[in-house]
Design a protein around this motif. Structure first.
Motif, PDB file in Angstrom:
ATOM      1  N   LYS A   1       2.267   1.786  -3.447  1.00 42.72           N
ATOM      2  CA  LYS A   1       1.182   2.147  -4.377  1.00 42.72           C
ATOM      3  C   LYS A   1       0.843   3.625  -4.261  1.00 42.72           C
ATOM      4  O   LYS A   1       0.611   4.305  -5.257  1.00 42.72           O
ATOM      5  N   GLU A   2       0.839   4.103  -3.042  1.00 45.32           N
ATOM      6  CA  GLU A   2       0.524   5.517  -2.817  1.00 45.32           C
ATOM      7  C   GLU A   2       1.550   6.409  -3.515  1.00 45.32           C
ATOM      8  O   GLU A   2       1.222   7.406  -4.134  1.00 45.32           O
TER       9      GLU A   2
ATOM     10  N   ASP B   1       0.828  -1.215   0.000  1.00 42.97           N
ATOM     11  CA  ASP B   1       0.000   0.000   0.000  1.00 42.97           C
ATOM     12  C   ASP B   1       0.858   1.260   0.000  1.00 42.97           C
ATOM     13  O   ASP B   1       0.539   2.252  -0.649  1.00 42.97           O
TER      14      ASP B   1
END
Ligand SMILES: CCCC(=O)SCCNC(=O)CCNC(=O)[C@H](O)C(C)(C)COP(=O)(O)OP(=O)(O)OC[C@H]1O[C@@H](n2cnc3c(N)ncnc32)[C@H](O)[C@@H]1OP(=O)(O)O
Length: 295
Positions: free
Chosen positions: A29-30, A26
């Motif tokens: 991905k950010e 995550d």
């Protein structure tokens, strides 16, 4: 899709890296999301052959950060496609892919972000290669850097006349990081891999076929009057391997995958398990009932 019941946990999920390797999907991905542009488009067809298109023509289909995320999402969709049998990976607008988007590369050129991006792309491309689908990269134009690496994450490679695959990493002061070196060694052997990476060699279709990197050469419109569109040629080429019921084709890919990735005893046990999924199943019973002959 779990590749097989016997692969170690991290391989079962298809991934190489997880939280035990300090990988936080995550988080990266950010970061990647900030570098947008282009898309990875997926078309699932009734034939059971899907087409994945690398689509960022204004940058020669370079991978932006958001395209990396797209790729991972498309792979998830393909992992959950019971009717799937085959996959063609192509580039938009008559070229394959020019690797990482250099704008994103510059912005994340620090060590930490580079490692995270590398782990993210290794996971995505390993899962792509481990799909229970027979996959082929359709290379038209240029496949450079990460684009060359992407071709090695497919089971087969077809090149259009006049196309080039080139691991340009050395010229960028790099080595492959998306798993392309490891896969290249498996495909062409360490001697040839060393030549291709060490010399940043331009691989044309003839050289590609000679060293076993390329499985077929397609005629472009420019060369052969009346030649079918390249995608159609690639579908025809692939269809000889995807003809038949999806569970059988998927089982074929899984036994080859376990043979490729596992030590022999484990591969044999996995083969037994996969065999168990097709033995006595509808396609098998139908074939037995039809008393088919293999002339
Ligand atoms: C672990 C991953 C490692 C990597 O992938 S590192 C990246 C490796 N790839 C590269 O270095 C490719 C660099 N680009 C080139 O060599 C050339 O642009 C290429 C692909 C041979 C095409 O040459 P030409 O046909 O002359 O076209 P051009 O240079 O005018 O390019 C058209 C527009 O596309 C852009 N482009 C091409 N490759 C790109 C890339 N990788 N990242 C970001 N932008 C890229 C290029 O800047 C140009 O844009 P613009 O028209 O100037 O705005």
């Amino acid at each position: 899709m779990s590749v097989s019941p016997r692969l170690p946990q991290r391989q079962r999920s298809g991934c190489v890296y997880s939280s035990i390797h300090g990988f936080n999907q995550d988080e990266i991905k950010e970061k990647l999301q900030a570098f947008h542009g282009g898309s990875i488009d997926l078309l699932k067809q009734d034939s059971g052959i899907a087409v994945l298109t690398i689509n960022n023509p204004s940058r020669m289909n370079a991978f932006s950060g958001s395209m990396m995320i797209d790729l991972e999402e498309r792979v998830s969709q393909l992992e959950n496609w019971p009717e799937g049998k085959g996959l063609i990976v192509q580039g938009a607008a008559e070229t394959f892919c020019s690797g990482s988007d250099l704008n994103a590369v510059r912005a994340i050129s620090n060590q930490q972000d580079g490692m995270k991006m590398c782990m993210f792309m290794q996971n995505a491309l390993t899962r792509l290669l481990r799909l229970p689908l027979i996959s082929v990269a359709l290379v038209e134009g240029r496949a450079l850097g990460g684009g060359a690496e992407l071709t090695t994450a497919c089971d087969f490679r077809l090149m259009a006349a006049g196309s080039v695959i080139q691991f340009v990493h050395k010229h960028m002061g790099l080595v492959p990081g998306w798993g392309g070196a490891a896969r290249l060694v498996h495909l062409v052997g360490s001697q040839n891999a060393l030549k291709l990476l060490g010399g940043a060699v331009k691989v044309d279709p003839e050289l590609g076929v000679n060293i076993g990197l390329v499985d077929g050469v397609l005629e472009g419109h420019q060369k052969a009057e009346g030649a079918a569109p390249l995608l159609q040629q690639a579908e025809n080429w692939l269809s000889r391997y995807t003809k038949g019921p999806a569970p059988v084709i998927q089982a074929v890919k899984k036994v080859v995958l376990s043979g490729r990735e596992l030590p022999l005893s484990e591969a044999l046990r996995t083969e037994k398990d996969i065999f168990g999924t097709v033995w006595g199943a509808p396609a098998n019973l139908e074939a037995l009932a039809s008393k088919s002959k293999h002339k």
